[in-house]
Design an enzyme around this catalytic site. Structure first.
Site, short mmCIF file in Angstrom:
data_model
loop_
_atom_site.label_atom_id
_atom_site.label_comp_id
_atom_site.label_asym_id
_atom_site.label_seq_id
_atom_site.Cartn_x
_atom_site.Cartn_y
_atom_site.Cartn_z
N LYS A 179 0.84 -1.19 0.00
CA LYS A 179 0.00 0.00 0.00
C LYS A 179 0.89 1.26 0.00
O LYS A 179 1.62 1.50 0.96
CB LYS A 179 -0.91 -0.01 1.23
CG LYS A 179 -1.83 -1.23 1.27
CD LYS A 179 -2.71 -1.26 2.50
CE LYS A 179 -1.94 -1.46 3.77
NZ LYS A 179 -2.80 -1.75 4.93
N THR A 210 -8.87 9.46 8.37
CA THR A 210 -8.58 8.19 7.70
C THR A 210 -8.31 7.06 8.68
O THR A 210 -7.75 6.03 8.30
CB THR A 210 -7.36 8.36 6.78
OG1 THR A 210 -6.24 8.82 7.57
CG2 THR A 210 -7.64 9.35 5.67
N GLY A 212 -8.50 3.76 10.53
CA GLY A 212 -9.11 2.47 10.19
C GLY A 212 -8.97 2.05 8.75
O GLY A 212 -9.51 1.01 8.35
N THR A 213 -8.21 2.81 7.95
CA THR A 213 -8.10 2.51 6.52
C THR A 213 -7.55 1.10 6.27
O THR A 213 -8.09 0.34 5.45
CB THR A 213 -7.18 3.54 5.83
OG1 THR A 213 -7.68 4.84 6.09
CG2 THR A 213 -7.14 3.30 4.34
N GLY A 214 -6.46 0.73 6.96
CA GLY A 214 -5.84 -0.56 6.72
C GLY A 214 -6.72 -1.73 7.12
O GLY A 214 -6.83 -2.72 6.38
N CYS A 215 -7.35 -1.61 8.28
CA CYS A 215 -8.27 -2.66 8.73
C CYS A 215 -9.42 -2.82 7.75
O CYS A 215 -9.83 -3.94 7.41
CB CYS A 215 -8.83 -2.33 10.11
SG CYS A 215 -7.60 -2.06 11.40
#
Length: 266
Positions: A179, A210, A212-215
């Site tokens: 990412k 932003t 929590g984007t990865g989860c």
């Protein structure tokens, strides 16, 4: 006469909680609901966090994690599994052992550092992530900080993403999604299995909320895999969903607010 209701695809998240509701188990389950699958959970750690950061974290005992996993998988079954915060070497090894015979796609989000820079994985657990957890992954989804933490490869430009992906693939996942959201310019991610490449681009959005984007991305990929989509199609669909969630991210508290998991229905 009422017709029998069909059961939606089932997805299991193995992760820590976020008391502020923006990341972790809470974000995973919201994402799964938004994407039309049945979300289930194995809680690995309890955190005290809000929009300003993580103020405490307490890993659960390995036997508690193991019991949750077995109770869900042995009775209900799963079409995909997503892992997030695992906190300690013992929990990484426990979860990796459980995943070896799960018989479903596994999305590993190798969570090491929170959005606010708080450590969510013990340094002593890094080797277990490399040698035990990543080999179980259908897709591994590290961000650039996690790539550096796991492999030592530091990505400064888009041209470095291939080198990062090669380093991650060296630990055994079938696919690596690197990412590139922390780079300047467009949000560019590289998905590869070492032979084919898929570059996913989206305009960088001017929204600081932003959390929590990865989860959310990892859970969206797992949800799409559970529906039977290929890895490239699942990742493309997840990227589209997350881009919309980031665009709709909203302020919460005094710090960084969350992405909006329900953006499609508002």
């Amino acid at each position: 006469m009422a017709s029998e209701t069909s059961t939606p695809p089932r997805v299991l998240t193995v992760a820590g909680s976020d008391s502020g509701g923006g990341a972790g188990i809470q974000a995973d389950l919201k994402t799964m609901l938004a994407l039309g699958v049945h979300g289930m959970s194995v809680l690995t750690a309890v955190t005290a966090q809000n929009s300003r950061g993580v103020h405490g974290a307490w890993p659960l005992p390995a036997e508690v994690v193991r019991a949750q996993f077995r109770s869900v998988v042995d009775d209900i079954g799963v079409q995909a599994v997503k892992t997030g915060m695992l906190a300690s070497a013992e929990l990484v090894e426990t979860v990796a052992a459980l995943l070896t015979d799960v018989g479903a796609p596994v999305v590993v989000d190798p969570v090491g550092i929170s959005k606010h820079g708080d450590a969510l994985l013990a340094a002593t657990a890094l080797d277990a992530v490399r040698t035990k957890l990543l080999p179980t992954a259908t897709v591994a989804t590290p961000n650039l900080d996690e790539v550096a933490q796991l492999t030592g490869v530091r990505v400064a430009a888009e041209d470095d993403l291939r080198r990062a992906a090669d380093a991650v693939l060296g630990y055994g996942p079938a696919w690596a999604l690197i990412k590139g959201g922390h780079l300047a310019g467009d949000a560019v991610d590289l998905l590869t299995d070492g032979s084919e490449e898929h570059w996913l681009r989206s305009a960088r959005l001017d929204n600081r909320h932003t959390h929590g984007t990865g989860c959310t991305l990892a859970s969206a990929i797992a949800s799409e895999l559970a529906k039977g989509r290929t890895v490239p199609a699942a990742v493309a669909g997840a990227k589209e969903y997350v881009t919309g969630a980031i665009a709709a991210g909203f302020p919460l508290g005094g710090g960084i607010g969350p992405v909006d998991h329900g953006w499609r229905t508002r």
